[in-house]
Design an enzyme around this catalytic site. Structure first.
Site, PDB file in Angstrom:
ATOM      1  N   ASP A  37      28.629 -41.245  28.126  1.00  0.00           N
ATOM      2  CA  ASP A  37      29.212 -41.923  29.293  1.00  0.00           C
ATOM      3  C   ASP A  37      28.614 -41.355  30.577  1.00  0.00           C
ATOM      4  OD1 ASP A  37      31.282 -43.531  27.898  1.00  0.00           O
ATOM      5  OD2 ASP A  37      32.139 -41.580  27.387  1.00  0.00           O
ATOM      6  N   SER A  45      33.912 -38.870  23.791  1.00  0.00           N
ATOM      7  CA  SER A  45      34.605 -40.129  23.563  1.00  0.00           C
ATOM      8  C   SER A  45      34.810 -40.423  22.081  1.00  0.00           C
ATOM      9  CB  SER A  45      33.821 -41.287  24.189  1.00  0.00           C
ATOM     10  OG  SER A  45      34.436 -42.511  23.835  1.00  0.00           O
ATOM     11  N   ASP A  54      24.716 -36.418  26.487  1.00  0.00           N
ATOM     12  CA  ASP A  54      26.048 -36.950  26.688  1.00  0.00           C
ATOM     13  C   ASP A  54      25.874 -38.479  26.782  1.00  0.00           C
ATOM     14  OD1 ASP A  54      28.810 -37.130  27.478  1.00  0.00           O
ATOM     15  OD2 ASP A  54      28.088 -37.479  29.514  1.00  0.00           O
ATOM     16  N   ARG A 107      39.970 -37.059  25.421  1.00  0.00           N
ATOM     17  CA  ARG A 107      40.996 -37.856  26.108  1.00  0.00           C
ATOM     18  C   ARG A 107      42.290 -37.076  26.411  1.00  0.00           C
ATOM     19  NH1 ARG A 107      42.327 -42.445  22.431  1.00  0.00           N
ATOM     20  NH2 ARG A 107      40.070 -42.662  22.490  1.00  0.00           N
ATOM     21  N   GLY A 166      34.207 -35.956  31.120  1.00  0.00           N
ATOM     22  CA  GLY A 166      33.539 -35.151  30.096  1.00  0.00           C
ATOM     23  C   GLY A 166      34.457 -34.556  29.059  1.00  0.00           C
TER      24      GLY A 166
HETATM   25  O1  LIG Z   1      38.919 -42.049  25.718  1.00  0.00           O
HETATM   26  P1  LIG Z   1      37.646 -41.806  25.011  1.00  0.00           P
HETATM   27  O2  LIG Z   1      36.794 -43.023  24.831  1.00  0.00           O
HETATM   28  O3  LIG Z   1      37.850 -41.053  23.737  1.00  0.00           O
HETATM   29  O4  LIG Z   1      36.782 -40.865  25.953  1.00  0.00           O
HETATM   30  C1  LIG Z   1      37.169 -39.566  26.343  1.00  0.00           C
HETATM   31  C2  LIG Z   1      36.298 -39.110  27.508  1.00  0.00           C
HETATM   32  O5  LIG Z   1      34.938 -39.215  27.143  1.00  0.00           O
HETATM   33  C3  LIG Z   1      34.025 -38.727  28.088  1.00  0.00           C
HETATM   34  O6  LIG Z   1      32.731 -38.961  27.627  1.00  0.00           O
HETATM   35  C4  LIG Z   1      34.201 -39.389  29.427  1.00  0.00           C
HETATM   36  O7  LIG Z   1      33.416 -38.701  30.374  1.00  0.00           O
HETATM   37  C5  LIG Z   1      35.661 -39.346  29.862  1.00  0.00           C
HETATM   38  O8  LIG Z   1      35.851 -40.092  31.018  1.00  0.00           O
HETATM   39  C6  LIG Z   1      36.524 -39.938  28.762  1.00  0.00           C
HETATM   40  O9  LIG Z   1      37.843 -39.944  29.187  1.00  0.00           O
END
Ligand SMILES: O=P(O)(O)OC[C@H]1O[C@@H](O)[C@H](O)[C@@H](O)[C@@H]1O
Length: 278
Positions: A53, A176, A51, A101, A98
Site C-alpha cells: 500500500d 494488509s 511494502d 489493522r 503500515g
Molecule cells: O486492513 P488491512 O487491509 O488488513 O490493512 C492493514 C494496514 O495495511 C497497511 O499496509 C496500510 O498501510 C494500512 O493503512 C492498513 O491499515
C-alpha cells in the site's frame, strides 16, 4: 545467489570525484567512480522486499479514507459533534500507516486516551471493541476498492520488473490482510517470489511493523539474510521495521511530503517514486 550485476557508467577518466548520487537523495560515495550500482542499490543486495500500500499500489489513500470514516463516526457517537476528527495525513502517518489493522486501531485510540476491550476476531462491525472497529474499517476499505478498483504506481512496477531482470528476487511484505486480493486485482501477483502479509503474520505469530519480523520472514522466504535485502517502504512504521531488522538498505518512498520523517525513522534514502532509481 549472485549479487546484482553492476554496469559501467563510462565516467572513468573524466576526473569526476566519487559519484555523489543526487538520485539517492543523500550523499553516497561509491568506491569506483566508473561504476553505477544497479537500480541504485548497494552491491551486496540480492533481494528486494516491497511494502504494497503506497509503494506498489495507490491504496494507502483508500486506507486513510476508510480509517477517517470509521474513526470519525466512532468519535462523533462517543463525543458528540464537537469531536476532533481523525486527520487523514498526520494521524494516519503517525498512528496507523503500515501497521496491522488492529494495531492501527489500538494505536490511534491510545493517542486520544481511549481504551476499549479487545473483543474477539469475529466481533461484528458494530461492536465497540478493537476488533469491532477494525472490522468496520475493513468493510469500508473493501467497499471503496470494489467501487474504485486498484491502481498501481507505474514507476514502481517498472522498477520491480527491472529488479527481476537484473536477477534480484522479490517479495511483498505488507501488513494488509487483503494483500493477495489487491495484488490480484492489480494484476501484479506474478511479479513476486514470496508474500508475507497480515494474514500470514497472524498465522505465524509474527509481530507487526514497526517490529522487523515480517520483513525478516520475507527475506527468509527468499532464502537471503537481511544483510542482502533492501526494504522499500512509504510508512514511518515500515522504515522503522527495515532499520530494526538490519537490512542492507532502506528506501523510503515519499508520496505525501514526509521525507524528513522517513529519514528520521530509518530510511537510508528517500525518493518520491521508484522510477527515480531506474
Ligand atoms: O486492513 P488491512 O487491509 O488488513 O490493512 C492493514 C494496514 O495495511 C497497511 O499496509 C496500510 O498501510 C494500512 O493503512 C492498513 O491499515
Amino acid at each position: 545467489m549472485k549479487p546484482a550485476r553492476r554496469r559501467t557508467r563510462g565516467l572513468s577518466g573524466t576526473g569526476s570525484p566519487a559519484i555523489d548520487t543526487a538520485l539517492w537523495g543523500k550523499h553516497v560515495s561509491f568506491d569506483d567512480p566508473g561504476e553505477e550500482h544497479v537500480l541504485g542499490l548497494p552491491e551486496a543486495v540480492t533481494a528486494c522486499l516491497f511494502d504494497m500500500d503506497g509503494v506498489l499500489t495507490r491504496t494507502a489513500t483508500v486506507h486513510a479514507a476508510a480509517w477517517k470514516q470509521m474513526f470519525d463516526d466512532f468519535l462523533r457517537e462517543r463525543e458528540g459533534e464537537g469531536f476532533t476528527p481523525f486527520d487523514p495525513v498526520a494521524d494516519y502517518d503517525e498512528y496507523v500507516d503500515g501497521k496491522r489493522r488492529e494495531d492501527g486501531t489500538r494505536s490511534f485510540l491510545e493517542s486520544r486516551g481511549i481504551e476499549l476491550p479487545e473483543g474477539s476476531p469475529d466481533d461484528p462491525p458494530d461492536a465497540s471493541t478493537i476488533n469491532g472497529l477494525s472490522a468496520r474499517k475493513n468493510a469500508l476499505v473493501l467497499e471503496k476498492l470494489r467501487e474504485h478498483g486498484v491502481e498501481v504506481y507505474p514507476g514502481s512496477i517498472r522498477y520491480v520488473r527491472a529488479a527481476r531482470d537484473a536477477g534480484l528476487r522479490t517479495a511483498v511484505v505488507s501488513s494488509s490482510a487483503n494483500t493477495a486480493q489487491i495484488l490480484d486485482a492489480a494484476g501484479i501477483a506474478d511479479l513476486f517470489d514470496a508474500r508475507v502479509d497480515g494474514l500470514t503474520a497472524k498465522e505465524r505469530g509474527l509481530a507487526g511493523k514497526p517490529a522487523p519480523d515480517m520483513f525478516l520472514a520475507g527475506a527468509e522466504s527468499l532464502g537471503v539474510p537481511a544483510s542482502a535485502a533492501v526494504v522499500f517502504e512509504d510508512a514511518l512504521a515500515g522504515v522503522e521495521a527495515g532499520r530494526a531488522g538490519g537490512f542492507a538498505h532502506v528506501v523510503g518512498v515519499d508520496r505525501v511530503g514526509q521525507a524528513e520523517a522517513l529519514r528520521r525513522h530509518g530510511a537510508d534514502v528517500v525518493v518520491k517514486d521508484l522510477e527515480e532509481l531506474l
